[in-house]
Enzyme design. Structure first.
Site, short mmCIF file in Angstrom:
data_model
loop_
_atom_site.label_atom_id
_atom_site.label_comp_id
_atom_site.label_asym_id
_atom_site.label_seq_id
_atom_site.Cartn_x
_atom_site.Cartn_y
_atom_site.Cartn_z
N ALA A 128 0.88 -1.17 0.00
CA ALA A 128 0.00 0.00 0.00
C ALA A 128 0.92 1.22 0.00
O ALA A 128 2.05 1.15 0.46
CB ALA A 128 -0.87 -0.02 1.25
N GLU A 135 -0.66 -9.27 -0.49
CA GLU A 135 -2.09 -9.51 -0.24
C GLU A 135 -2.89 -9.55 -1.55
O GLU A 135 -3.81 -10.35 -1.71
CB GLU A 135 -2.65 -8.42 0.69
CG GLU A 135 -2.05 -8.50 2.08
CD GLU A 135 -2.49 -7.35 2.96
OE1 GLU A 135 -2.08 -6.19 2.68
OE2 GLU A 135 -3.24 -7.58 3.92
N GLY A 174 0.56 -4.90 0.87
CA GLY A 174 -0.64 -4.98 0.04
C GLY A 174 -0.39 -5.68 -1.30
O GLY A 174 -1.33 -6.22 -1.90
N GLU A 234 4.69 -5.05 7.24
CA GLU A 234 3.95 -4.00 7.97
C GLU A 234 4.47 -3.79 9.38
O GLU A 234 4.41 -2.69 9.92
CB GLU A 234 2.45 -4.34 8.01
CG GLU A 234 1.72 -4.18 6.70
CD GLU A 234 1.79 -5.40 5.79
OE1 GLU A 234 2.56 -6.33 6.09
OE2 GLU A 234 1.05 -5.42 4.79
N1 COA Z 1 4.62 3.14 -0.56
C1 COA Z 1 5.00 4.30 -1.10
N2 COA Z 1 6.12 4.43 -1.84
C2 COA Z 1 6.87 3.35 -2.02
C3 COA Z 1 6.53 2.09 -1.49
C4 COA Z 1 5.33 2.00 -0.73
N3 COA Z 1 4.91 0.86 -0.20
N4 COA Z 1 7.48 1.20 -1.85
C5 COA Z 1 8.37 1.86 -2.58
N5 COA Z 1 8.02 3.14 -2.69
C6 COA Z 1 8.71 4.23 -3.40
C7 COA Z 1 9.92 4.71 -2.65
O1 COA Z 1 9.56 5.67 -1.66
C8 COA Z 1 10.72 5.32 -3.77
O2 COA Z 1 10.16 6.59 -4.11
P1 COA Z 1 11.10 7.86 -4.41
O3 COA Z 1 11.97 7.45 -5.58
O4 COA Z 1 10.15 8.95 -4.72
O5 COA Z 1 11.91 8.07 -3.15
C9 COA Z 1 10.46 4.40 -4.94
O6 COA Z 1 9.24 3.72 -4.63
C10 COA Z 1 11.52 3.36 -5.14
O7 COA Z 1 11.71 2.65 -3.93
P2 COA Z 1 13.12 2.51 -3.16
O8 COA Z 1 12.82 2.27 -1.71
O9 COA Z 1 14.01 3.65 -3.51
O10 COA Z 1 13.69 1.17 -3.85
P3 COA Z 1 14.73 0.16 -3.22
O11 COA Z 1 15.14 -0.74 -4.32
O12 COA Z 1 15.79 0.87 -2.45
O13 COA Z 1 13.89 -0.70 -2.15
C11 COA Z 1 11.95 -1.91 -1.36
C12 COA Z 1 12.82 -1.52 -2.57
C13 COA Z 1 10.74 -2.66 -1.89
C14 COA Z 1 12.74 -2.83 -0.42
C15 COA Z 1 11.52 -0.64 -0.60
O14 COA Z 1 10.96 0.27 -1.52
C16 COA Z 1 10.51 -0.88 0.49
O15 COA Z 1 10.85 -1.38 1.55
N6 COA Z 1 9.24 -0.48 0.24
C17 COA Z 1 8.19 -0.54 1.24
C18 COA Z 1 7.71 -1.95 1.43
C19 COA Z 1 6.64 -1.99 2.49
O16 COA Z 1 6.86 -1.73 3.66
N7 COA Z 1 5.44 -2.36 2.06
C20 COA Z 1 4.31 -2.50 2.95
C21 COA Z 1 3.55 -1.26 3.01
S1 COA Z 1 2.16 -1.45 4.08
#
Ligand code: COA
Length: 256
Positions: free
Chosen positions: A65, A113, A110, A133
């Protein structure tokens, strides 16, 4: 037509691509609204017999999400957000047409999910699954605590839920979270080829398999199976399918 989705329809198979690659296809309010609308399209368009959900780009299916939309939400607003997500994902799970996930990278929160709400999943080798989460002081809200337990068992599910760790594609295959793991180039062709087989079957029988399998997690699954089995005898497709077998010819199903 959709703000955040790309769609295409070929050979009765509808491909839906969540298209926010710069945000790793995170599900924001627009994606939710589009998913709701695309489900209505699947339900109302007779040309669509099956669907695939995938993510744009090579890195992510859906990375969760959209966390930026969580900021400042009250308890009531958080509950309402989860209710909206759960309701849309129930519409996927209970759809009479098969909807499968082609997981092309991160399927987190999400995203995991969403994949689990689909009828089954196939993944590319770089796919990673998780419910992180807990890192945010949260829990899954779109059905993840329930479907993960159903799909991989409580012990494995709780390890993922409590640690926030990710599971790689091969482990997802071993635990039954996904059915197949293929090269990224092969992902959509593999998904389409499985669905081509499925759409050649009697649509009402396919729909009843879905609803009966979904009822496996309820108290009356056997009754649903019983009623659905009987219902099939009232269809033209069942008469055609059995006649075709006995006459040693290919069945021609009409969805009636
Ligand atoms: N919500 C909002 N934005 C998100 C996102 C999410 N769940 N997951 C990734 N993004 C965004 C990042 O903020 C980033 O945006 P920016 O370029 O404007 O800063 C962009 O997507 C790229 O992600 P980034 O984190 O730079 O890539 P990465 O390769 O370093 O890491 C992940 C990849 C998937 C490990 C990392 O993005 C992450 O941990 N995301 C969240 C996962 C999460 O907690 N999901 C559950 C949400 S309830």
């Amino acid at each position: 037509m959709y703000k955040t989705l790309l769609t295409s329809l070929e050979n009765n198979i509808f491909v839906i691509t969540i298209n926010r690659p710069d945000k790793l296809n995170a599900i924001n309010g627009d994606v939710m609204n589009d998913l709701s609308a695309v489900l209505s399209e699947i339900e109302s368009n007779n040309e669509i017999k099956a669907a695939i959900i995938t993510g744009a780009g090579q890195k992510a299916f859906v990375a969760g999400a959209d966390i930026s939309e969580f900021v400042g939400l009250s308890k009531e607003e958080g509950t309402a957000l989860a209710k909206k997500g759960q309701d849309i994902f129930f519409r996927i799970e209970n759809n009479s047409k098969p909807i499968i996930a082609a997981v092309n990278g991160f399927a987190l929160g999400g995203g995991c999910e969403l994949a689990m709400a689909c009828h089954f999943r196939i993944a590319s080798e770089n796919a990673k699954f998780g419910q992180p989460e807990v890192n945010l002081g949260l829990i899954p809200g779109y059905g993840g605590t329930q479907r993960l337990v159903h799909l991989i068992g409580k012990g494995r599910a709780l390890e993922l839920l409590l640690s926030g760790n990710m599971m790689d594609a091969q482990t997802a295959l071993q635990t039954g979270l996904v059915n197949h793991v293929v090269n990224q180039d092969e992902l959509l062709p593999k998904a389409k080829s499985i669905l081509e087989t499925i759409v050649s079957k009697a649509p009402m029988a396919v729909a009843k398999c879905i609803s009966a399998a979904n009822a496996a997690y309820t108290a009356n699954g056997y009754d649903i199976e019983l009623g659905s089995f009987g219902d099939c005898f009232a269809t033209e497709d069942m008469k055609e399918g059995t006649a075709a077998f006995l006459e040693k010819r290919k069945a021609s199903f009409k969805g009636k």
